[in-house]
Design a protein around this motif. Structure first.
Motif, PDB file in Angstrom:
ATOM      1  N   TYR A   3     -31.249  55.448  61.546  1.00  0.00           N
ATOM      2  CA  TYR A   3     -31.825  56.609  62.203  1.00  0.00           C
ATOM      3  C   TYR A   3     -32.368  57.622  61.208  1.00  0.00           C
ATOM      4  CZ  TYR A   3     -29.937  55.116  66.685  1.00  0.00           C
ATOM      5  OH  TYR A   3     -29.666  54.429  67.833  1.00  0.00           O
ATOM      6  N   ASP A   4     -31.888  57.574  59.984  1.00  0.00           N
ATOM      7  CA  ASP A   4     -32.366  58.499  58.973  1.00  0.00           C
ATOM      8  C   ASP A   4     -33.794  58.188  58.558  1.00  0.00           C
ATOM      9  OD1 ASP A   4     -31.159  59.672  55.776  1.00  0.00           O
ATOM     10  OD2 ASP A   4     -31.617  60.782  57.592  1.00  0.00           O
ATOM     11  N   LYS A   5     -34.305  57.015  58.937  1.00  0.00           N
ATOM     12  CA  LYS A   5     -35.590  56.575  58.418  1.00  0.00           C
ATOM     13  C   LYS A   5     -36.583  56.127  59.483  1.00  0.00           C
ATOM     14  CE  LYS A   5     -33.488  54.926  54.099  1.00  0.00           C
ATOM     15  NZ  LYS A   5     -32.134  55.383  54.395  1.00  0.00           N
ATOM     16  N   SER A  51     -38.988  69.723  56.942  1.00  0.00           N
ATOM     17  CA  SER A  51     -38.608  69.107  55.668  1.00  0.00           C
ATOM     18  C   SER A  51     -37.776  67.842  55.870  1.00  0.00           C
ATOM     19  CB  SER A  51     -37.845  70.116  54.809  1.00  0.00           C
ATOM     20  OG  SER A  51     -36.678  70.576  55.478  1.00  0.00           O
ATOM     21  N   GLU A  52     -36.954  67.805  56.919  1.00  0.00           N
ATOM     22  CA  GLU A  52     -36.139  66.617  57.176  1.00  0.00           C
ATOM     23  C   GLU A  52     -36.987  65.429  57.620  1.00  0.00           C
ATOM     24  OE1 GLU A  52     -32.738  65.771  56.912  1.00  0.00           O
ATOM     25  OE2 GLU A  52     -32.951  67.447  55.537  1.00  0.00           O
ATOM     26  N   LEU A  53     -38.205  65.698  58.095  1.00  0.00           N
ATOM     27  CA  LEU A  53     -39.063  64.607  58.555  1.00  0.00           C
ATOM     28  C   LEU A  53     -39.753  63.881  57.404  1.00  0.00           C
ATOM     29  CD1 LEU A  53     -40.812  66.211  61.682  1.00  0.00           C
ATOM     30  CD2 LEU A  53     -38.847  64.662  61.635  1.00  0.00           C
ATOM     31  N   VAL A  54     -39.719  64.473  56.208  1.00  0.00           N
ATOM     32  CA  VAL A  54     -40.398  63.858  55.068  1.00  0.00           C
ATOM     33  C   VAL A  54     -39.847  62.464  54.805  1.00  0.00           C
ATOM     34  CG1 VAL A  54     -40.812  64.038  52.590  1.00  0.00           C
ATOM     35  CG2 VAL A  54     -41.028  66.062  54.039  1.00  0.00           C
ATOM     36  N   LYS A  55     -38.539  62.286  54.960  1.00  0.00           N
ATOM     37  CA  LYS A  55     -37.933  60.975  54.718  1.00  0.00           C
ATOM     38  C   LYS A  55     -38.392  59.938  55.744  1.00  0.00           C
ATOM     39  CE  LYS A  55     -33.893  62.791  55.143  1.00  0.00           C
ATOM     40  NZ  LYS A  55     -32.422  62.998  55.139  1.00  0.00           N
ATOM     41  N   LYS A  56     -38.964  60.381  56.851  1.00  0.00           N
ATOM     42  CA  LYS A  56     -39.528  59.464  57.838  1.00  0.00           C
ATOM     43  C   LYS A  56     -41.005  59.186  57.590  1.00  0.00           C
ATOM     44  CE  LYS A  56     -36.392  60.911  61.578  1.00  0.00           C
ATOM     45  NZ  LYS A  56     -35.794  59.613  61.919  1.00  0.00           N
ATOM     46  N   GLY A  57     -41.566  59.777  56.530  1.00  0.00           N
ATOM     47  CA  GLY A  57     -42.968  59.555  56.208  1.00  0.00           C
ATOM     48  C   GLY A  57     -43.887  60.676  56.639  1.00  0.00           C
TER      49      GLY A  57
END
Length: 369
Positions: A21-23, A280-286
């Motif tokens: 879910y983190d990605k 900022s937390e969405l950056v890890k999702k692309g």
């Protein structure tokens, strides 16, 4: 011993899902409105809705009543995935990596995430007719039979690749889709619906009529025209209600793009990439940036490629309903005749785009310079 194994299995399952879910992007492009219900009943859930009831202008006289028409769609859990691996005591002792478990958990989580995204992005064919952007096809002229939807053309140069694309002829008031291909001068079209029996209700179209098959081939995106085509995607969503479909909310719109899009975007004039702190937390999702009301995410998992064309998806999470469940997760602590442990889980999921939601998304069929 049995109680401890159960506790460990539960911990393993939660760790795996947390990594995934983190990605993944399923929470960005889908809704889970029916997940709890389908998890309670099994692999199939019927979703009902009613056609719109129109408001009338009252003229101080008796009115005619509208009949209620019920539609039934099915969300089916049809993707069954599992992991199973062993971590042997001697192998761990001999290896430089004494505790491979965290690394393996991350690896399988990424693999599951890749498979989920690939499955969801592969449903681009469920985008509503008339909501695709690319290079349209309009060679020759056509006539259309009343109930069969058989399209007879002259100089039309139809191809099998046009099956599933939106079709509209002069005289039509809505879009239909290509059902089958017969020859360069004959195809069959149908209403753009999956939740009812296939039919064509567009009536007779007389000979020598012009027509359009949307996004039949790719459009090439460059630095200079990138914003123009993103604007066309936005326009498709903005005009949904005006075209007789459900209104698409302005909020939470997404745009999933390949890496080539980002490369053009950073060179496009008038575009400044910016990630607000709230995202900022969405950056890890692309997450790349916001653009014309879309949250833009980069992914390598879209259908297609830069040779034959990417099927780029933009839309709102209401477009697709998604459900998933871990059916079982278990640790085999005692390998029969050996030393170590084995880990396995069974994960199932499925998604559905109901007919009333088909126009909550748009597709850009494109390559990039």
């Amino acid at each position: 011993m049995a109680a401890r194994a159960t506790t460990l299995a539960q911990g393993f399952s939660q760790k795996l899902m947390l990594e995934m879910y983190d990605k993944d992007l399923s929470g960005i492009i889908t809704n889970t409105d029916y997940e709890g219900e389908i998890n309670g009943v099994g692999s199939k859930l019927n979703i009902l809705n009613f056609d719109r009831v129109s408001e009338k202008t009252y003229a101080d006289s008796a009115m005619s009543a509208d009949s209620l028409t019920e539609n039934n769609a099915q969300l089916v859990i049809d993707q069954y995935k599992a992991f199973y691996w062993k971590e042997k005591t001697l192998a761990n002792w001999l290896s430089y990596v004494k505790n491979p478990h965290p690394t393996i958990v991350s690896q399988v989580a990424n693999e599951r995430n890749k498979n989920k995204d690939t499955y969801l992005f592969g449903l681009y064919g469920d985008i509503g007719a008339g909501n695709r952007v690319g290079t349209d096809h309009a060679d020759g002229t056509v006539s259309i039979a009343a109930t069969t939807g058989v399209v007879t053309g002259s100089g039309t140069n139809f191809t099998a690749a046009m099956v599933g694309k939106g079709f509209q002829a002069d005289g039509h008031t809505t879009w239909y889709r290509v059902k089958t291909y017969t020859s360069p001068t004959q195809i069959t079209i149908e209403d753009d619906k999956d939740d009812v029996t296939s039919a064509y209700t567009g009536g007779v179209i007389v000979g020598s009529s012009t027509y359009t098959i949307e996004a039949a081939t790719v459009v090439n995106i460059t630095v200079s025209n990138l914003l123009q085509y993103v604007g066309q995607l936005k326009k498709k969503l903005d005009l949904a209600e005006g075209n007789g479909y459900n209104s698409v909310p302005d909020t939470d719109r997404f745009l999933i793009v390949p890496p080539e899009f980002e490369y053009n975007l950073v060179r496009a004039s008038g575009v400044a990439l910016h990630v607000p702190d709230v995202y900022s937390e969405l950056v890890k999702k692309g997450f790349i940036t916001e653009l014309l009301g879309f949250k833009v995410f980069r992914s390598n998992r879209l259908s297609g490629d830069n040779t034959d064309g990417y099927h780029i998806i933009a839309g709102h999470p209401n477009w697709m309903t998604y459900a998933e469940k871990v059916l079982e997760a278990r640790i085999e602590e005692d390998l029969i005749g050996d030393f170590g442990a084995a880990y396995k889980d069974l994960f199932v999921y499925g998604a559905k785009v109901t007919d009333p939601r088909r126009h909550f998304a748009t597709e850009l069929f494109a390559t990039f310079a």
